[in-house]
Design a protein around this motif. Structure first.
Motif, PDB file in Angstrom:
ATOM      1  N   PHE A  67      67.499 -17.683  63.406  1.00 34.95           N
ATOM      2  CA  PHE A  67      66.755 -17.582  62.146  1.00 34.95           C
ATOM      3  C   PHE A  67      65.874 -16.330  62.115  1.00 34.95           C
ATOM      4  CE2 PHE A  67      67.729 -22.138  61.569  1.00 34.95           C
ATOM      5  CZ  PHE A  67      68.115 -22.107  60.237  1.00 34.95           C
ATOM      6  N   GLN A  68      65.289 -15.990  63.257  1.00 33.38           N
ATOM      7  CA  GLN A  68      64.500 -14.763  63.315  1.00 33.38           C
ATOM      8  C   GLN A  68      65.391 -13.538  63.093  1.00 33.38           C
ATOM      9  OE1 GLN A  68      62.464 -15.102  67.151  1.00 33.38           O
ATOM     10  NE2 GLN A  68      60.553 -15.508  66.071  1.00 33.38           N
ATOM     11  N   GLY A  69      66.599 -13.595  63.638  1.00 32.47           N
ATOM     12  CA  GLY A  69      67.538 -12.499  63.444  1.00 32.47           C
ATOM     13  C   GLY A  69      67.931 -12.327  61.993  1.00 32.47           C
ATOM     14  N   ILE A  70      68.143 -13.439  61.297  1.00 33.52           N
ATOM     15  CA  ILE A  70      68.469 -13.389  59.867  1.00 33.52           C
ATOM     16  C   ILE A  70      67.333 -12.725  59.103  1.00 33.52           C
ATOM     17  CG2 ILE A  70      68.799 -14.809  57.813  1.00 33.52           C
ATOM     18  CD1 ILE A  70      70.346 -16.780  59.585  1.00 33.52           C
ATOM     19  N   ALA A  71      66.104 -13.082  59.450  1.00 36.34           N
ATOM     20  CA  ALA A  71      64.943 -12.526  58.755  1.00 36.34           C
ATOM     21  C   ALA A  71      64.791 -11.028  58.997  1.00 36.34           C
ATOM     22  CB  ALA A  71      63.671 -13.255  59.191  1.00 36.34           C
ATOM     23  N   ILE A  72      64.891 -10.626  60.260  1.00 35.31           N
ATOM     24  CA  ILE A  72      64.685  -9.214  60.581  1.00 35.31           C
ATOM     25  C   ILE A  72      65.848  -8.366  60.076  1.00 35.31           C
ATOM     26  CG2 ILE A  72      65.812  -8.942  62.826  1.00 35.31           C
ATOM     27  CD1 ILE A  72      62.187  -7.942  62.032  1.00 35.31           C
ATOM     28  N   GLY A  73      67.011  -9.014  59.852  1.00 34.04           N
ATOM     29  CA  GLY A  73      68.160  -8.296  59.326  1.00 34.04           C
ATOM     30  C   GLY A  73      67.918  -7.722  57.945  1.00 34.04           C
ATOM     31  N   GLY A  74      67.073  -8.375  57.157  1.00 33.46           N
ATOM     32  CA  GLY A  74      66.743  -7.852  55.842  1.00 33.46           C
ATOM     33  C   GLY A  74      65.437  -7.086  55.808  1.00 33.46           C
ATOM     34  N   GLU A  75      64.579  -7.335  56.776  1.00 33.72           N
ATOM     35  CA  GLU A  75      63.237  -6.750  56.767  1.00 33.72           C
ATOM     36  C   GLU A  75      63.235  -5.235  56.937  1.00 33.72           C
ATOM     37  OE1 GLU A  75      59.347  -5.492  57.248  1.00 33.72           O
ATOM     38  OE2 GLU A  75      60.136  -7.279  56.264  1.00 33.72           O
ATOM     39  N   LEU A  76      63.780  -4.750  58.037  1.00 38.79           N
ATOM     40  CA  LEU A  76      63.654  -3.328  58.342  1.00 38.79           C
ATOM     41  C   LEU A  76      64.455  -2.446  57.380  1.00 38.79           C
ATOM     42  CD1 LEU A  76      62.125  -1.497  60.123  1.00 38.79           C
ATOM     43  CD2 LEU A  76      63.853  -1.767  61.911  1.00 38.79           C
ATOM     44  N   PRO A  77      65.719  -2.777  57.075  1.00 39.72           N
ATOM     45  CA  PRO A  77      66.423  -1.978  56.060  1.00 39.72           C
ATOM     46  C   PRO A  77      65.703  -1.987  54.717  1.00 39.72           C
ATOM     47  CG  PRO A  77      67.986  -3.310  57.284  1.00 39.72           C
ATOM     48  CD  PRO A  77      66.618  -3.777  57.691  1.00 39.72           C
ATOM     49  N   GLY A  78      65.175  -3.149  54.347  1.00 37.96           N
ATOM     50  CA  GLY A  78      64.440  -3.240  53.089  1.00 37.96           C
ATOM     51  C   GLY A  78      63.201  -2.367  53.083  1.00 37.96           C
ATOM     52  N   ALA A  79      62.502  -2.321  54.219  1.00 38.05           N
ATOM     53  CA  ALA A  79      61.299  -1.498  54.320  1.00 38.05           C
ATOM     54  C   ALA A  79      61.634  -0.018  54.203  1.00 38.05           C
ATOM     55  CB  ALA A  79      60.589  -1.781  55.650  1.00 38.05           C
ATOM     56  N   TRP A  80      62.701   0.415  54.887  1.00 39.88           N
ATOM     57  CA  TRP A  80      63.100   1.821  54.813  1.00 39.88           C
ATOM     58  C   TRP A  80      63.477   2.218  53.384  1.00 39.88           C
ATOM     59  CZ3 TRP A  80      66.417   0.906  59.728  1.00 39.88           C
ATOM     60  CH2 TRP A  80      65.646   1.176  60.875  1.00 39.88           C
ATOM     61  N   VAL A  81      64.244   1.361  52.720  1.00 40.25           N
ATOM     62  CA  VAL A  81      64.646   1.653  51.343  1.00 40.25           C
ATOM     63  C   VAL A  81      63.434   1.662  50.427  1.00 40.25           C
ATOM     64  CG1 VAL A  81      65.933   0.760  49.353  1.00 40.25           C
ATOM     65  CG2 VAL A  81      66.998   0.783  51.622  1.00 40.25           C
ATOM     66  N   PHE A  82      62.556   0.706  50.611  1.00 38.88           N
ATOM     67  CA  PHE A  82      61.373   0.576  49.762  1.00 38.88           C
ATOM     68  C   PHE A  82      60.504   1.829  49.847  1.00 38.88           C
ATOM     69  CE2 PHE A  82      57.290  -1.110  48.360  1.00 38.88           C
ATOM     70  CZ  PHE A  82      57.660  -1.966  47.329  1.00 38.88           C
ATOM     71  N   VAL A  83      60.233   2.278  51.070  1.00 42.97           N
ATOM     72  CA  VAL A  83      59.399   3.468  51.248  1.00 42.97           C
ATOM     73  C   VAL A  83      60.117   4.719  50.749  1.00 42.97           C
ATOM     74  CG1 VAL A  83      58.404   4.995  53.007  1.00 42.97           C
ATOM     75  CG2 VAL A  83      58.002   2.532  53.117  1.00 42.97           C
ATOM     76  N   CYS A  84      61.402   4.813  51.031  1.00 46.44           N
ATOM     77  CA  CYS A  84      62.189   5.962  50.568  1.00 46.44           C
ATOM     78  C   CYS A  84      62.091   6.128  49.053  1.00 46.44           C
ATOM     79  CB  CYS A  84      63.651   5.789  50.983  1.00 46.44           C
ATOM     80  SG  CYS A  84      64.812   6.911  50.185  1.00 46.44           S
ATOM     81  N   GLU A  85      62.164   5.034  48.331  1.00 45.12           N
ATOM     82  CA  GLU A  85      62.199   5.098  46.871  1.00 45.12           C
ATOM     83  C   GLU A  85      60.816   5.209  46.245  1.00 45.12           C
ATOM     84  OE1 GLU A  85      64.645   1.883  45.505  1.00 45.12           O
ATOM     85  OE2 GLU A  85      66.463   2.739  46.404  1.00 45.12           O
ATOM     86  N   HIS A  86      59.792   5.227  47.060  1.00 47.86           N
ATOM     87  CA  HIS A  86      58.430   5.462  46.580  1.00 47.86           C
ATOM     88  C   HIS A  86      57.903   6.836  47.014  1.00 47.86           C
ATOM     89  CE1 HIS A  86      56.845   1.871  44.570  1.00 47.86           C
ATOM     90  NE2 HIS A  86      57.547   1.129  45.412  1.00 47.86           N
TER      91      HIS A  86
END
Length: 430
Positions: free
Chosen positions: A128-147
């Motif tokens: 379950f932790q793996g599922i969570a972190i699977g979306g966390e870090l890519p999402g963070a990189w995309v989020f910051v990139c687009e700001h």
């Protein structure tokens, strides 16, 4: 090549977004990584004492690896909805999926209490932790990139990545104080649970922080212009096969910097040097801090000379320094020399920052989250998941081979950098 975007400093909103995203990433990555700092204790408490020490270690690191094997599932699902419904929503979901398993880890009965149910539940928690972190870090990189303005993208991604690494530093600080305050018997009895309970608290703080984030302007524009992909992952396979392969090789390099250099090497040092565990943790903390600096400076260098050139420079240095460190560790050198080279190796481990910096640049915005997440998580599941088992086996056969493995990853980084420099499709952005 250097970016042709008009220069612009980070404004107040950029800094706010970067700060909140980075701090939230620090706390969530702490939740995921704290497991490895107490791997030996967990091996003793959650597996039968009759197991051979090598098999016990392999079981524990295998459970740790299960979190990585689960990452593609979480990454693909969350990235799909991130490309369809917005980046911020998935940011919030990833935290919720991390907080609950981390807290459960802090109250989980051991093998002595519930037998084989203990390692089974432990395995489920890591999944379950793996599922969570699977979306966390890519999402963070995309989020910051687009700001972030393009001429500050390297620095901004470097800060975010360094703060995620800061989650490891936070874990090592907590581990240091646990080892300093409690004796071995107390840690085995109850104190090992404290870091996981703290992780649940950190997760709640992360949720609170991210309430103040706004959706990215790029996603809002795509939604307004109706340019969102209907099935993002399908579009990724249709248009971005080369980008997938490039990203996977680059992620392989990143796994060596985090899993091998930062998380596993201190255990080898502890066995080889026979020094107090608190001393090993201290040098590990210093090396992680050096890695944090390396991520930020590598990003700043990329803003000045281009991603591909900076990637090549850091990769060459990483290969050379990693080999020097391992020859020092298993040669006739003082602990001081060994520790100095370990810290230097940590700095050039900042080559890992080129992985997200490359990925956010080579996938189109409407499939950026899905393309990045699929490539990164699949590669991390393969190379990151197998790394502990591979490195433990290499170390048992011939310890210096671990150094050659890291040098080999540096060579891969050089290859990726050269490819990005000459491949026409990427030349304008990298």
């Amino acid at each position: 090549m250097k970016t042709t975007s008009s220069p612009r400093l980070l404004n107040r909103n950029d800094v706010k977004t970067l700060s909140l995203s980075s701090l939230g990433g620090t706390l969530e990555f702490y939740d995921f990584i704290i497991f490895v700092f107490f791997a030996q204790t967990i091996a003793h408490l959650f597996y039968p004492e009759t197991l051979d020490p090598l098999w016990s270690a392999l079981n524990t690191y295998g459970t740790f690896a299960a979190g990585y094997f689960a990452r593609p599932l979480g990454g693909i699902v969350m990235a799909h909805f991130g490309d369809k419904n917005g980046r911020k929503n998935m940011f919030m979901l990833s935290i919720l999926l991390m907080v609950i398993p981390t807290f459960l880890m802090g109250i989980l009965p051991t093998y002595e209490s519930i037998g084989y149910f203990a390692p089974v539940i432990l395995l489920l928690i890591r999944i379950f932790q793996g599922i969570a972190i699977g979306g966390e870090l890519p999402g963070a990189w995309v989020f910051v990139c687009e700001h972030t303005p393009k001429n500050r993208l390297g620095f901004s991604i470097g800060v975010l990545t360094s703060c995620v690494v800061g989650g490891i530093l936070l874990g090592s600080i907590v581990a240091f104080f646990i080892n300093a305050i409690f004796d071995t018997a107390q840690i085995m009895q109850y104190a090992w649970r404290i870091p996981f309970l703290l992780g649940g608290v950190f997760g709640i703080i992360s949720i609170f922080l991210r309430r103040y984030l706004q959706e990215t302007p790029i996603f809002q524009e795509m939604k307004k212009s109706k340019s969102l992909a209907k099935i993002p992952i399908q579009e990724v396979f249709k248009t971005s096969k080369t980008s997938i392969i490039t990203s996977m090789f680059s992620t392989w390099v990143l796994t060596g910097c985090i899993i091998v250099l930062v998380l596993l090497v201190p255990n080898f040092m502890s066995h080889k040097l026979q020094v107090p565990q608190t001393q090993i943790i201290l040098i590990q903390m210093l090396t992680i801090f050096s890695l944090i600096i390396g991520c930020i400076l590598s990003g700043s260098l990329a803003d000045k000379i281009g991603v591909s050139r900076a990637y090549i420079v850091f990769s060459i240095a990483f290969s050379i320094v990693a080999l020097i460190f391992f020859y020092a560790l298993y040669g006739d050198y003082s602990n001081r020399v060994i520790f100095i080279w370990y810290v230097i190796a940590g700095f050039f481990g900042g080559v890992m920052n080129f992985t997200p910096l490359t990925m956010v640049s080579i996938f189109p915005p409407n499939i950026r989250f899905s393309g990045l997440s699929f490539s990164y998580n699949l590669s991390y599941a393969i190379f990151g998941g197998l790394a502990p088992i591979l490195v433990v086996s290499l170390n048992a056969y011939n310890s210096i081979l671990v150094g050659y493995y890291l040098a080999f990853l540096g060579i891969i980084g050089v290859g990726v950098g050269i490819f990005l420099h000459f491949f026409k499709k990427y030349k304008q952005t990298l």
